[in-house]
Design a protein around this motif. Structure first.
Motif, PDB file in Angstrom:
ATOM      1  N   SER A   1       0.858  -1.190   0.000  1.00 44.12           N
ATOM      2  CA  SER A   1       0.000   0.000   0.000  1.00 44.12           C
ATOM      3  C   SER A   1       0.892   1.236   0.000  1.00 44.12           C
ATOM      4  O   SER A   1       1.820   1.344   0.799  1.00 44.12           O
ATOM      5  CB  SER A   1      -0.947  -0.004   1.203  1.00 44.12           C
ATOM      6  OG  SER A   1      -0.243   0.021   2.429  1.00 44.12           O
TER       7      SER A   1
ATOM      8  N   SER B   1      -2.668   4.147  -3.732  1.00 47.60           N
ATOM      9  CA  SER B   1      -2.165   3.248  -4.774  1.00 47.60           C
ATOM     10  C   SER B   1      -1.557   2.006  -4.144  1.00 47.60           C
ATOM     11  O   SER B   1      -1.360   1.931  -2.925  1.00 47.60           O
ATOM     12  CB  SER B   1      -1.111   3.957  -5.630  1.00 47.60           C
ATOM     13  OG  SER B   1       0.006   4.316  -4.835  1.00 47.60           O
ATOM     14  N   PHE B   2      -1.250   1.051  -4.999  1.00 45.65           N
ATOM     15  CA  PHE B   2      -0.517  -0.144  -4.593  1.00 45.65           C
ATOM     16  C   PHE B   2       0.639  -0.323  -5.555  1.00 45.65           C
ATOM     17  O   PHE B   2       0.479  -0.170  -6.762  1.00 45.65           O
ATOM     18  CB  PHE B   2      -1.417  -1.385  -4.618  1.00 45.65           C
ATOM     19  CG  PHE B   2      -2.322  -1.458  -3.437  1.00 45.65           C
ATOM     20  CD1 PHE B   2      -1.934  -2.123  -2.286  1.00 45.65           C
ATOM     21  CD2 PHE B   2      -3.546  -0.813  -3.450  1.00 45.65           C
ATOM     22  CE1 PHE B   2      -2.757  -2.154  -1.176  1.00 45.65           C
ATOM     23  CE2 PHE B   2      -4.375  -0.835  -2.349  1.00 45.65           C
ATOM     24  CZ  PHE B   2      -3.979  -1.518  -1.210  1.00 45.65           C
TER      25      PHE B   2
ATOM     26  N   ASN C   1      -5.669   2.861  -6.604  1.00 46.75           N
ATOM     27  CA  ASN C   1      -6.714   2.193  -5.842  1.00 46.75           C
ATOM     28  C   ASN C   1      -8.031   2.935  -6.040  1.00 46.75           C
ATOM     29  O   ASN C   1      -8.355   3.850  -5.303  1.00 46.75           O
ATOM     30  CB  ASN C   1      -6.349   2.123  -4.358  1.00 46.75           C
ATOM     31  CG  ASN C   1      -7.411   1.435  -3.535  1.00 46.75           C
ATOM     32  OD1 ASN C   1      -8.349   0.846  -4.064  1.00 46.75           O
ATOM     33  ND2 ASN C   1      -7.268   1.522  -2.225  1.00 46.75           N
TER      34      ASN C   1
ATOM     35  N   VAL D   1     -10.681  -3.966  -2.401  1.00 45.37           N
ATOM     36  CA  VAL D   1      -9.283  -3.952  -2.828  1.00 45.37           C
ATOM     37  C   VAL D   1      -8.616  -5.295  -2.525  1.00 45.37           C
ATOM     38  O   VAL D   1      -7.756  -5.755  -3.279  1.00 45.37           O
ATOM     39  CB  VAL D   1      -8.499  -2.754  -2.232  1.00 45.37           C
ATOM     40  CG1 VAL D   1      -8.112  -2.983  -0.792  1.00 45.37           C
ATOM     41  CG2 VAL D   1      -7.254  -2.467  -3.052  1.00 45.37           C
TER      42      VAL D   1
END
Length: 132
Positions: free
Chosen positions: A6, A25-26, A44, A57
Motif C-alpha cells: 500500500s 495506490s498499490f 486504488n 481492494v
C-alpha cells in the motif's frame, strides 16, 4: 512471489502507507530468487467508496495473483478476505517500498495476524478535533 504494497504515489522509493483499503495506490512487486524483477503501480479506485473499500481492494489483489501484502494497518474484513485466499499480510510502517521488500525477502517483517484497531482520536467525546 508477487507482493502488493500500500502506497501514496507508488514506486520503490515511496513510503508504505499506514492504511490499506483507503491507500491511494498499490505498488505490486514481482520477486524471483530474492531479487526484484518487475514493479507495477496501480491506482486504488476503491479508496473513494463509501464502505467496503478494504474488501473490494482485497479481492482485486487476489485477482492480481498477489501472494503477500505489506501495509501499515488492515481492518478485519480485508484481513479475512486476504487470509482466506492464503495471502500473508506484513507490517511495513515507516519503510520505503524497496526497504520493505528487502526485509520481507530476509524474513524480517512482522506478520499481521489480527486486524488493526480503528483510530478513535478525531471523533472521541470531549477530545481533540471534531469533538461532540
Amino acid at each position: 512471489m508477487r507482493v502488493a504494497v500500500s502506497t501514496i504515489s507508488g514506486g520503490l522509493d515511496d513510503k508504505v502507507s499506514e492504511v490499506f483499503g483507503r491507500a491511494v495506490s498499490f505498488t505490486i512487486v514481482d520477486v524471483e530468487d530474492g531479487e526484484i524483477k518487475s514493479v507495477e503501480v496501480v491506482r486504488n479506485d476503491f479508496a473513494v467508496r463509501g464502505g467496503g473499500a478494504g474488501v473490494a481492494v482485497s479481492q482485486f489483489l487476489v485477482d492480481k495473483g498477489v501472494n503477500a501484502v505489506i501495509t501499515g494497518n488492515v481492518g478485519p474484513n480485508a484481513l479475512g478476505v486476504l487470509s482466506s485466499a492464503g495471502i500473508k499480510v506484513y507490517r511495513g510502517s515507516g519503510l520505503t517500498v524497496k526497504e520493505a521488500i528487502e526485509k520481507l525477502i530476509r524474513g524480517e517483517l512482522e506478520e499481521i495476524t489480527s486486524p488493526s484497531q480503528p483510530k478513535m482520536g478525531r471523533w472521541r467525546r470531549g477530545g481533540g478535533r471534531g469533538q461532540w
